[in-house]
Design a protein around this motif. Sequence first.
Motif, PDB file in Angstrom:
ATOM      1  N   ALA A  93       0.934  -1.110  -0.074  1.00 50.38           N
ATOM      2  CA  ALA A  93       0.046   0.083   0.013  1.00 50.38           C
ATOM      3  C   ALA A  93       0.838   1.374   0.060  1.00 50.38           C
ATOM      4  CB  ALA A  93      -0.866   0.033   1.144  1.00 50.38           C
ATOM      5  N   ALA A  94       1.486   1.580   1.176  1.00 48.36           N
ATOM      6  CA  ALA A  94       2.213   2.918   1.154  1.00 48.36           C
ATOM      7  C   ALA A  94       3.375   3.052   2.118  1.00 48.36           C
ATOM      8  CB  ALA A  94       1.040   3.967   1.595  1.00 48.36           C
ATOM      9  N   ASP A  95       3.382   1.824   2.910  1.00 46.91           N
ATOM     10  CA  ASP A  95       4.704   1.800   3.764  1.00 46.91           C
ATOM     11  C   ASP A  95       5.793   1.523   3.008  1.00 46.91           C
ATOM     12  OD1 ASP A  95       6.422   1.437   6.015  1.00 46.91           O
ATOM     13  OD2 ASP A  95       5.264  -0.371   6.683  1.00 46.91           O
ATOM     14  N   LYS A  96       6.878   2.536   3.347  1.00 46.34           N
ATOM     15  CA  LYS A  96       8.195   2.301   2.569  1.00 46.34           C
ATOM     16  C   LYS A  96       9.205   2.029   3.449  1.00 46.34           C
ATOM     17  CE  LYS A  96       6.789   5.797  -0.892  1.00 46.34           C
ATOM     18  NZ  LYS A  96       7.157   7.111  -1.441  1.00 46.34           N
ATOM     19  N   LEU A  97       8.883   1.864   4.616  1.00 45.08           N
ATOM     20  CA  LEU A  97      10.201   1.782   5.492  1.00 45.08           C
ATOM     21  C   LEU A  97      10.211   0.133   5.943  1.00 45.08           C
ATOM     22  CD1 LEU A  97       9.192   4.589   7.800  1.00 45.08           C
ATOM     23  CD2 LEU A  97      10.763   4.462   6.014  1.00 45.08           C
ATOM     24  N   HIS A  98       9.380  -0.624   5.836  1.00 46.96           N
ATOM     25  CA  HIS A  98       9.440  -2.161   6.346  1.00 46.96           C
ATOM     26  C   HIS A  98       9.113  -2.958   5.076  1.00 46.96           C
ATOM     27  CE1 HIS A  98       7.704   0.314   9.714  1.00 46.96           C
ATOM     28  NE2 HIS A  98       8.471  -0.119  10.560  1.00 46.96           N
ATOM     29  N   LEU A  99       9.831  -4.308   5.589  1.00 46.95           N
ATOM     30  CA  LEU A  99       9.563  -5.415   4.561  1.00 46.95           C
ATOM     31  C   LEU A  99       9.380  -6.773   5.534  1.00 46.95           C
ATOM     32  CD1 LEU A  99      12.246  -7.171   3.816  1.00 46.95           C
ATOM     33  CD2 LEU A  99      12.635  -5.301   2.367  1.00 46.95           C
ATOM     34  N   PHE A 100       8.741  -7.716   4.838  1.00 44.33           N
ATOM     35  CA  PHE A 100       8.724  -9.074   5.422  1.00 44.33           C
ATOM     36  C   PHE A 100       9.667  -9.989   4.663  1.00 44.33           C
ATOM     37  CE2 PHE A 100       4.367  -7.178   5.081  1.00 44.33           C
ATOM     38  CZ  PHE A 100       4.447  -6.780   6.329  1.00 44.33           C
ATOM     39  N   SER A 101      10.153 -11.102   5.446  1.00 47.79           N
ATOM     40  CA  SER A 101      10.841 -12.087   4.781  1.00 47.79           C
ATOM     41  C   SER A 101      10.677 -13.261   5.277  1.00 47.79           C
ATOM     42  CB  SER A 101      12.279 -11.730   4.736  1.00 47.79           C
ATOM     43  OG  SER A 101      12.984 -11.814   5.960  1.00 47.79           O
ATOM     44  N   GLY A 102      10.504 -14.296   4.648  1.00 43.04           N
ATOM     45  CA  GLY A 102      10.182 -15.698   5.311  1.00 43.04           C
ATOM     46  C   GLY A 102      11.543 -16.689   4.740  1.00 43.04           C
ATOM     47  N   GLY A 103      12.009 -17.347   5.928  1.00 45.26           N
ATOM     48  CA  GLY A 103      13.251 -18.325   5.659  1.00 45.26           C
ATOM     49  C   GLY A 103      12.987 -19.668   5.796  1.00 45.26           C
ATOM     50  N   ASP A 104      14.057 -20.435   5.542  1.00 44.62           N
ATOM     51  CA  ASP A 104      13.737 -21.990   5.631  1.00 44.62           C
ATOM     52  C   ASP A 104      14.049 -22.278   7.214  1.00 44.62           C
ATOM     53  OD1 ASP A 104      13.577 -22.214   3.132  1.00 44.62           O
ATOM     54  OD2 ASP A 104      15.378 -23.245   2.503  1.00 44.62           O
ATOM     55  N   ASP A 105      14.460 -21.214   7.878  1.00 44.40           N
ATOM     56  CA  ASP A 105      14.425 -21.696   9.494  1.00 44.40           C
ATOM     57  C   ASP A 105      13.124 -21.401  10.119  1.00 44.40           C
ATOM     58  OD1 ASP A 105      13.927 -18.957   8.843  1.00 44.40           O
ATOM     59  OD2 ASP A 105      15.686 -18.215  10.146  1.00 44.40           O
ATOM     60  N   SER A 106      12.062 -21.486   9.125  1.00 50.06           N
ATOM     61  CA  SER A 106      10.753 -21.216   9.583  1.00 50.06           C
ATOM     62  C   SER A 106      10.160 -19.974  10.423  1.00 50.06           C
ATOM     63  CB  SER A 106      10.117 -22.644  10.165  1.00 50.06           C
ATOM     64  OG  SER A 106      10.814 -22.620  11.641  1.00 50.06           O
ATOM     65  N   VAL A 107      10.983 -19.133  10.126  1.00 49.71           N
ATOM     66  CA  VAL A 107      10.698 -17.715  10.930  1.00 49.71           C
ATOM     67  C   VAL A 107      10.132 -16.708   9.765  1.00 49.71           C
ATOM     68  CG1 VAL A 107      11.708 -15.829  12.319  1.00 49.71           C
ATOM     69  CG2 VAL A 107      12.386 -18.274  12.652  1.00 49.71           C
ATOM     70  N   VAL A 108       9.368 -16.170  10.321  1.00 44.92           N
ATOM     71  CA  VAL A 108       9.020 -15.077   9.562  1.00 44.92           C
ATOM     72  C   VAL A 108       9.468 -13.755  10.101  1.00 44.92           C
ATOM     73  CG1 VAL A 108       7.183 -13.566   8.187  1.00 44.92           C
ATOM     74  CG2 VAL A 108       7.079 -16.002   8.347  1.00 44.92           C
TER      75      VAL A 108
END
Lengths: 528, 802
Positions: free
Chosen positions: A140-155
Amino acid sequence: MAEAFPVKPKLRPTSSKLTPTPEAKYWRSFKIPKDIETTPSKSFTFPINSIAFSPVAPHDFVATHSASVSIFSGKTLEPKPTISSFSDTAAAVSFRCDGKLLAAGDLTGTVHVFDANSRSHLRRLKGHAAAVRSVSYPRAADKLHLFSGGDDSVVKYWDVTTEKCVFNLLGHKDYVRCGDASPISDEMFVSGSYDHRVRVWDVRVSNVSSVMELNHEKPVESVLYLPSGGLIATAGGNFVKIWDVIGGGKLLYSMESHIKTVTALCMGKVARGSGEEAEENRILSVALDGYMKVFDYAKLKITHSLRFPEPLLSVGFSPDCSTRVIGTSKGNLYIGRRKAKVESEEVVGGMQWKIVEDDPGRKVLRPSYFKYFQRGQNLKPSEGDYLIKRRKKVKMAEFDKLLKKFRHREALVAALNRRNPESVVAVMEELVARKKLMKCVSNLDTEELALLLAFLQKYSTMPRYAGLLTRLANKVVELRAEDIKSSDQLRSYIRNLKRDVEEEIRIQQSLLEIQGIISPMLRIAARS
Amino acid sequence: MFTGGKSFVSLPPAFSNDAKRLLVCTGNTVSIFSTSTGLQTCELEGHEAQVTSVIVVPATNPTSKVLCYCWTSSLDGKIRYWDFAAPELMKTIDIRFRIHSMVIPSLLHPRNDSTGKLPDLYAYISTEDVKQEGKPSSFGIQKCNLTKSRIVGGVTLAETRKPGHVTISPSGKYIGTCEKRKLRIWEIPAKDSEHVGYKKVRLHHTRSITTMAFHPTERVVAAGDVTGRILLWRGVGRETFSNSKSSNGRMNTDGEDRPGVRDTDDADSCTTWHWHSSEVNVLFFSSDGAYLYSGGKEGVLVVWQLDTGKKKFLPRIGSPLLYFINSPDPTLSSISCADNQIQLLRMPSMEILRSISGIKLPSSHMDMYEGFGSVVVFNPTAGLIAVPAENYRVQFYSLFDDREISQVQICERNHQPGDEITVKVNLVALSRDGSTMCTVETRLPEEGIGSLVTLKFWVCGSQKKQVSLSTVIYEPHRDAEISCIAFRPTGNMAVSSSHGGDFKVWVHRHELTPKDETVQRSGWKCHAVGSYKKKPMSTAAFSSDGSVLAVAADKVITLWDPDRNTLLAVIGDSLEPITNLTFIGKSEYLVSASASRGSKSSNPQLTVWSMSKLCVAWSYRLDIEAITCSMDDSTFAVLARSKPNGSADESSQHAEDMILLFNAEKAVPLSVWFVSKAQGGGLSFVSSDEDKVSGTKATDEVLAYINGAREYVLLNPHSEQDISRQRGFTNLDDTDTHGYASVYGELPEFSLKADQTAFPSMPSGKTWKGIFSGPSHALPPLPKLCSDFLESLLERRSGVVE
């Protein structure tokens, strides 16, 4: 009152292919542009894991393969220089909502943030213990954050500027391989994991566990928020499921038309005419079976399917409906582009300049000008107009006209010159019906006879025409033996014809042998 | 007895004075058609033999244009005078000779009667005096006084060996006839009386003359011969005819400036035009005398400009032309074509306005290929027959209305009339509900190459108006010909049997496309193939419940399960190949007919088989042409041909063939009818609606018989009572267009609804209130109304008595 019917070839059995629907036409109109067809840079040696389109025009797109990320110009589809500052294979890529930044995860567990234009490396987000296979910026508009998910089963939810992880979102019990941000909210996102679960997260309410948990029943390969924000599509195994998130995570539909694992989903749009209202949303899904399917989730129906020769891994569709990109496991990139309707529409630096073609102060046409006499010729009738149909003209081929004048030999020669075996046979059949074929054959001069013999040599062993043409060939040889003997050229045709016929006889004999083997077996089978 | 399917083109038709009606000789009756709608309006019934000429009394002044009187002559030796508006018989003259042709010259030139008394009306008739058996009858042209109703004794203009057609000049001054290679022309004196001398001229030619025509004003005579030449004699009879009028006594006897004229013929010159490649049938001068119309076997109407010999054509009429008649209205004329069709032409532009078509006549070429079923096919439920025509079409014809419903182009080829037939529609089959039609067309090979058999399935819409092609199958039984097609009564299955020794079962399938359910494809597919000892399969039939398929394999009958394609039983061993096979209604019987086609069979047989015992129930030694069975009960009818050697006595010539009605359980026929021309005929039970045919109430099935000449008759199989008929004639629509409408067409919103409510012209059960309702100008003629009125009164009183 008798009418004049043109000579028609025999009907052929029609295959089950139908006339394409407008939708199929639309999807087929994504063609590989001619100018880049030959450029070798479209194929890489490594699998293309992920494709992302820039949300702003001109909608550049990136593809990850091996340890590099290739950026392509959305305008020309030409590759820009690649980013290859990865130490391991890049696995996921995402554009920021303004298209200026680009985030990519690699198999070492690092998320890299680049400037999309200058390709300068801006941030490194380290924290994942295993490979990052899912990165997504809020849409939408948020330019400061991001999500990531990994093989360590953590988001993980990152603050990009400080390179800090804000939340560790725990809950998945296996690799997190996919994720998507909500198109309407900056705080909502969804992740899918190999533990068959899809979890919906909201960073406002909780930082401990997910808001909702959906069971896909197969390792989840891809998740997608649909534009309304209320529906989620998940892919895993060989099916795609549609969930109603607002309605408490209810399963709406399960689309099971792929044969192998569905690897990626993306939003597609069908542009009908122009304007926003005319666009309809579709889900594009690609799978290892090489099929791309277009799913209309309003009607819950597959509207188109397209086959590619290789297993497909990733798919992307430009927001302006002009480009469709599919990446395969063999490193090929199938770029399809639709011809833009308004070529003059150009986008420069975010601002749109429309070059208006028809200027208002147009000259009034005068009879002194040539175009004056052509005015209105291309005028299309408007809806309310009363149409007076001109009587349809029966299209007559040259041989039809000659047949109508009873010039039979010339008609036969005209048909032979057209080199369309169907129409030649149709003319011959018409001549048989008029009892004039033998007369025509005996009247042909040497050149025309050569034409006929060439035709007979080529087609007389073809099963569809053989019934007529083998007998005709026989008659021709009988009737014109003298002429054939006297001409070298004709003799060579006869030699070729003889060779073809001998080969055909061999084939027939072997077929008969096979039939001889099979028929006792069939009889035994019928008896038992 | 209800008959129909008559030829419209045996004789030239005649227009009424206002050109709104066309009078056509149809067998024993004269049918009157409206030229604006092309529908039949009424019929003149009365003659007992074929009507041979119809002459409308021309209008002498504009006020008498509405008068509708005509003279007709017939082979029964009677001349009748009619008011055809009513229609009503006014007068009958019996002259006891068969009349082949009649002209009435004095009708054409107005008579100025100084005495106030009308002079006697004289007709010239071509008669045949039938003498004793064995002697040839003598023909001659005689004179008849119509006013006094007797033949004028002693006046025989010519004695001929063949019945001649008498041609009259438009002015009524000359009559002529052509006989072999000469023309005979007589001058009719202006004041005709019983004792008057006739001047005659003979013109000779080297070929047989087929037709002749007189110029309307000048003394020009045109004649066409068998080779296609048109001869034009100018100044005919200058010597002979003008001698009496001595005012122009220019004697021109020098032989040398009479180009083209044979030695002693009395004409100034003779011109020959040659365009037609074969016999000229039509010759007609336009009313102003500037043009000559000619036509022949090619189906092209040629317009010759008389002075220059320049030609204009109306091509592609599609059938040999027989007659050309123009009407009192200069914009309308008609052509009679050999395919039983009358085309109405808009004149200066020569475009076909509409056509009045009768049942298609069997073509002469079709007889050449014996064994090809050129027989008509019945649709029993709708009362329709499908008639294959020469021009690759199938005509749907309504039996009860006696008119054409529609035509379907089976094979898209250009038809040239007179060509040798190489492609023909062999077989037509209709499913019982009439929703599906199946046709077989065959292209004959040229020197052994290029033969093709095509099987086509058609889907018929409602009312047979639109028929669309569903499936085309090329060479369904390799190159073997198809002998029979039968539809399963319960639907969606058909069987085709071939002389090549196999039969195929076809099924109708709807295919839903997997992706898109909206598009539906339907077609016929081969379901099963069967054969029995490689014997030629001659005919096939389904049982009425569709569970058993019987296929005749040469001399035995094989019974099959059509769904599973298994052989159930083989019955019978007849002496000759089986030609006809039918299950009898819902009973357990199967009837078969066997005869060897081609050569006259020695052992023809009609056999009824019991299906429960699989054995012969009973049989007859009869040569069967057609079999039909009733749909409900166990009766069936056969059309039997008597043996050719049985016709020793010539008196029984017309009763040679017979229709026998049987009940399957008993071998005694229920009833017998004697018919003629059964060769190539057909027979069927047809269900009739009570409102159309007021037969007995016991049954709603009637027996339809159509003979080889495509004339049909409907018989009531269960009682002696004839089927009386109330035919739904349409009223002559008087809404002619004049003024604005004739130029610009109808105004769109303006509907003449009140006029279009068909006013019944037949006796109706309405009370007198209903009879006089409606606008006064739309009322039927007064005599008609009067009888209706009285009838309605009678009915009311009888009601009171009950």
